[in-house]
Design a protein around this motif. Structure first.
Motif: not given
Length: 128
Positions: A76-80
């Motif tokens: 995934x891209x970005x923050x989780x």
């Protein structure tokens, strides 16, 4: 019994951990600070040992944190938001008076409600 031995071991093994201060080239502005004033966060790690000296148990916490997906090796891209295993820790506040042990103790109490009544050992532990 065993609980008293583990408590004594935790007492003698309490360690302070602080983030390394920024170097002059990393600092955007402001006067230079000594290492004790420059810390941003502190943690405390309580652990017990077996009779042979090897680590037996380590006190950790599960905490939901927002982290970069790439940091966790996710596609995934970005923050989780993920549950992570962490040591009780947090950022310093003015009331800590630039004392990393006070920051670690306050954060430990805030995050664990002083699980095991271990915070008292930080009042006299030898960190050298």
């Amino acid at each position: 019994g065993t609980d008293k031995a583990q408590e004594a071991s935790a007492k003698s093994q309490a360690k302070k951990e602080v983030q390394a201060p920024k170097t002059a080239s990393q600092s955007a502005s402001g006067p230079k600070k000594n290492a004790e004033e420059a810390y941003r966060a502190a943690a405390v790690v309580f652990f017990t040992r077996h009779e042979d000296g090897s680590v037996d148990k380590v006190l950790v916490a599960l905490e939901e944190r927002k982290v970069s997906a790439g940091f966790l090796g996710l596609e995934e891209k970005g923050k989780v938001n993920k549950l992570l295993v962490v040591f009780p820790m947090g950022r310093k506040e003015k009331k800590d008076k630039n004392d990393a042990v006070e920051t670690a103790k306050r954060e430990y109490i805030e995050e664990t409600l002083d699980f095991g009544a271990l915070a008292r050992f930080l009042d006299f532990a030898d960190f050298e």
